[in-house]
Design a protein around this motif. Sequence first.
Motif, PDB file in Angstrom:
ATOM      1  N   GLU A 191      95.160 -16.201 -82.075  1.00  0.00           N
ATOM      2  CA  GLU A 191      96.183 -15.598 -82.951  1.00  0.00           C
ATOM      3  C   GLU A 191      96.233 -16.291 -84.308  1.00  0.00           C
ATOM      4  O   GLU A 191      96.324 -15.637 -85.356  1.00  0.00           O
ATOM      5  CB  GLU A 191      97.532 -15.693 -82.251  1.00  0.00           C
ATOM      6  N   GLN A 192      96.172 -17.624 -84.299  1.00  0.00           N
ATOM      7  CA  GLN A 192      96.313 -18.380 -85.533  1.00  0.00           C
ATOM      8  C   GLN A 192      94.997 -18.524 -86.300  1.00  0.00           C
ATOM      9  O   GLN A 192      95.007 -18.643 -87.525  1.00  0.00           O
ATOM     10  CB  GLN A 192      96.890 -19.757 -85.222  1.00  0.00           C
ATOM     11  N   ALA A 193      93.878 -18.497 -85.603  1.00  0.00           N
ATOM     12  CA  ALA A 193      92.588 -18.600 -86.289  1.00  0.00           C
ATOM     13  C   ALA A 193      92.233 -17.310 -87.015  1.00  0.00           C
ATOM     14  O   ALA A 193      91.574 -17.332 -88.058  1.00  0.00           O
ATOM     15  CB  ALA A 193      91.491 -18.954 -85.291  1.00  0.00           C
ATOM     16  N   PHE A 194      92.677 -16.164 -86.461  1.00  0.00           N
ATOM     17  CA  PHE A 194      92.330 -14.859 -87.033  1.00  0.00           C
ATOM     18  C   PHE A 194      93.604 -14.041 -87.262  1.00  0.00           C
ATOM     19  O   PHE A 194      93.870 -13.076 -86.548  1.00  0.00           O
ATOM     20  CB  PHE A 194      91.380 -14.107 -86.099  1.00  0.00           C
ATOM     21  N   PRO A 195      94.411 -14.411 -88.245  1.00  0.00           N
ATOM     22  CA  PRO A 195      95.662 -13.677 -88.478  1.00  0.00           C
ATOM     23  C   PRO A 195      95.460 -12.272 -89.042  1.00  0.00           C
ATOM     24  O   PRO A 195      96.372 -11.450 -88.968  1.00  0.00           O
ATOM     25  CB  PRO A 195      96.406 -14.574 -89.480  1.00  0.00           C
ATOM     26  N   TYR A 196      94.296 -12.006 -89.614  1.00  0.00           N
ATOM     27  CA  TYR A 196      93.991 -10.670 -90.120  1.00  0.00           C
ATOM     28  C   TYR A 196      92.687 -10.182 -89.517  1.00  0.00           C
ATOM     29  O   TYR A 196      91.773 -10.982 -89.311  1.00  0.00           O
ATOM     30  CB  TYR A 196      93.888 -10.688 -91.655  1.00  0.00           C
ATOM     31  N   LEU A 228      88.191 -22.549 -85.068  1.00  0.00           N
ATOM     32  CA  LEU A 228      88.695 -23.883 -85.367  1.00  0.00           C
ATOM     33  C   LEU A 228      88.382 -24.269 -86.808  1.00  0.00           C
ATOM     34  O   LEU A 228      89.208 -24.898 -87.491  1.00  0.00           O
ATOM     35  CB  LEU A 228      88.076 -24.897 -84.398  1.00  0.00           C
ATOM     36  N   TYR A 229      87.203 -23.878 -87.292  1.00  0.00           N
ATOM     37  CA  TYR A 229      86.863 -24.163 -88.688  1.00  0.00           C
ATOM     38  C   TYR A 229      87.753 -23.371 -89.643  1.00  0.00           C
ATOM     39  O   TYR A 229      88.101 -23.858 -90.722  1.00  0.00           O
ATOM     40  CB  TYR A 229      85.385 -23.848 -88.932  1.00  0.00           C
ATOM     41  N   LEU A 230      88.155 -22.165 -89.249  1.00  0.00           N
ATOM     42  CA  LEU A 230      89.050 -21.374 -90.089  1.00  0.00           C
ATOM     43  C   LEU A 230      90.431 -22.006 -90.159  1.00  0.00           C
ATOM     44  O   LEU A 230      91.060 -22.030 -91.226  1.00  0.00           O
ATOM     45  CB  LEU A 230      89.151 -19.943 -89.542  1.00  0.00           C
ATOM     46  N   VAL A 231      90.909 -22.525 -89.043  1.00  0.00           N
ATOM     47  CA  VAL A 231      92.220 -23.182 -89.048  1.00  0.00           C
ATOM     48  C   VAL A 231      92.170 -24.448 -89.902  1.00  0.00           C
ATOM     49  O   VAL A 231      93.106 -24.735 -90.664  1.00  0.00           O
ATOM     50  CB  VAL A 231      92.664 -23.512 -87.614  1.00  0.00           C
ATOM     51  N   ARG A 232      91.091 -25.200 -89.807  1.00  0.00           N
ATOM     52  CA  ARG A 232      90.948 -26.370 -90.671  1.00  0.00           C
ATOM     53  C   ARG A 232      90.997 -25.973 -92.141  1.00  0.00           C
ATOM     54  O   ARG A 232      91.645 -26.649 -92.962  1.00  0.00           O
ATOM     55  CB  ARG A 232      89.617 -27.069 -90.375  1.00  0.00           C
ATOM     56  N   GLU A 292      94.436 -20.182 -75.361  1.00  0.00           N
ATOM     57  CA  GLU A 292      93.626 -19.257 -76.171  1.00  0.00           C
ATOM     58  C   GLU A 292      94.458 -18.189 -76.869  1.00  0.00           C
ATOM     59  O   GLU A 292      94.101 -17.725 -77.955  1.00  0.00           O
ATOM     60  CB  GLU A 292      92.567 -18.562 -75.316  1.00  0.00           C
ATOM     61  N   VAL A 293      95.534 -17.762 -76.247  1.00  0.00           N
ATOM     62  CA  VAL A 293      96.406 -16.754 -76.863  1.00  0.00           C
ATOM     63  C   VAL A 293      96.845 -17.221 -78.243  1.00  0.00           C
ATOM     64  O   VAL A 293      96.766 -16.488 -79.234  1.00  0.00           O
ATOM     65  CB  VAL A 293      97.644 -16.495 -75.978  1.00  0.00           C
ATOM     66  N   VAL A 294      97.302 -18.461 -78.303  1.00  0.00           N
ATOM     67  CA  VAL A 294      97.822 -19.029 -79.547  1.00  0.00           C
ATOM     68  C   VAL A 294      96.694 -19.302 -80.529  1.00  0.00           C
ATOM     69  O   VAL A 294      96.791 -18.974 -81.717  1.00  0.00           O
ATOM     70  CB  VAL A 294      98.585 -20.334 -79.252  1.00  0.00           C
ATOM     71  N   TYR A 295      95.607 -19.882 -80.048  1.00  0.00           N
ATOM     72  CA  TYR A 295      94.566 -20.359 -80.944  1.00  0.00           C
ATOM     73  C   TYR A 295      93.815 -19.204 -81.603  1.00  0.00           C
ATOM     74  O   TYR A 295      93.475 -19.281 -82.788  1.00  0.00           O
ATOM     75  CB  TYR A 295      93.605 -21.268 -80.165  1.00  0.00           C
TER      76      TYR A 295
END
Length: 607
Positions: A138-143, A441-445, A133-136
């Motif tokens: 972080e990457q889904a919500f960079p701002y 997950l939808y944001l990362v996609r 979760e730490v990584v996911y």
Amino acid sequence: MVSFRSRFRASSPSPAANPLDYGQTVSLAEGKLQYTVEKGENDSSPSYQEASGAPVETRSTLGYHVGPITIIFLNLSKMVGTGVYSTPASVLTGTGSVGLALMYWFIGFVIAAASISVYLEFASYFPSRSGSEVVYLEQAFPYPRYLFPLTFAIQTVIISFSSSNCIVLAQYLFRINGHTPSPWELKGVAVAGYTVAVLLMAFHTRFSYHLSNAIGVIKLLTLIFVAITGLVVLGGHTSVENPTANFQNSFDSDTTSAYGVTNALLKIIFSYKGYENAFNVVNEVKNPVRSIRNYGGISLFLVGLLYILANIAYFAAVPKAELEKAKVIAASLFFERVFGSGRAVRGLNFLIALSAFGNLVAVLLGQSRLIRECGRQGTLPFPKFWVSTRPFGTPLGPYAFKWAITVLMILAPPAGDAFNFVVDLNIYPEAFFYFLMALGLYLVRYQRKKLGLPRLLSREGGFRAWDVAVLFTIFVNLYVLIMPWYPPPGGATGGDVSFWYGTYVVTGIGILVFCGVYYSLMVWIIPYFGRYRVRHEKLVLAGGEVTHKLTKVKLENLEAWDKEHDAQGLRVSSDGSSSTSESHSGVVHLDAAKEGDLEKSGKWREL
């Protein structure tokens, strides 16, 4: 749109410039976001991640000791701890009927299966980053920058205790010899048990996994024994009278309430907690996505099946009224009804105590990596304390902190209410972040689509969760966030603790609010009045560990600092290259914002 992979192949002059080489870093920009492409040595595809996140550790300083057997028992040992032995009474009380209680255990399996698919897709995008979760997040919500790394890190640190399982371990140890402990005797044995677990983990990573596997085998065999014994009881081959009584009119209930069924769902989620444990050690697994998909799936199927069979065993041997009063000793009642109160019961209670101890070991292994990843983001003070694996090749800092916070939470709460309150307190803030993670997950996609990245095939380490599974995970966690506000039938103190039923909800929200306030102070308010800004800097420690560190940059030096450092926080030398002490390092810069520029200008360059 021409895919990123096709563009790279078209413009790459030679294999030397290929970003798939170990230790190389590719840098690209899309709008306001800057991304890096890095590949670890765990036989995975490259990680395309936003540059402010913790950098990939090309070679895991914790080694690559996690194989198929370890994946199975890392997950199984965390799931099969105390939940299936201690919470069936709470689930039965909440649902009000035997039939609905059994359905809930199956629903828990479905929830875990849907959730694991979300984790698998995230892992396919970031296959060289441990910490789940730490990584996911972080990457889904960079701002806003550093918001989720910092808030999740603080939340994780605050509730990273394992006190509830320590208390159950102590209860079963005392039950072996029939002694009724005083509150402080119970707490003392709980502290001692956890101290032993931490010491066994602290000095050798491979030994830690071997120990987890060995205990996991015993846990699996114990649960299989309970399940088979239950079937024997159900068949009428023991001294238990009328073993099918609880299954007659099994859905009849006069006590079901919205609060009860919600509380039961929380207990079920707690009992399946652990299906995600292998994702905390992704960077220690060779070919992680395929390995965790196959062997993590096996562990979840085994646990789901055995959970249902174990509950059937309880209902076959113990009258419903007696089981509802069992609190956290349901399994002991089962053993006493089937075998009597002799040595056999004491031996089986020892096996359950060992199961609880194995859960402590599995949680230590997984959460130490999760906390270490929080430290690698640079959001926790003293990053070297959290990140360093010296001198034994183990995460000593996270181990030491977990021991301290767990001992505090064993000693602080009232002994009688410690288990139920701590279980509920853990789940509520986690459900908030799980809810956001599934949405993310939808944001990362979407981010990957804007970068022109193709969908990886399964043989390339790719995985895509079904949308119905993602949406189901979102709605389950939303339900868990909303329904606990509904009051129990007994009023304000009618819950499963002696104080106000909503205490754990308010406490969980208070933790989240504290995290938000802390972020605002540290990243915006104090820097505004202190006339500085927060930037991240990439460090390579003496043991080869790679981490970020948040640093203060005065406003008058900010423009120069930004020019002297790249997106990852590496200092850029006068010829434009980024310097680092990592071996085989290289940085490739490109701009992915303009279609076709790569083919036309050949912007790939190895620095």
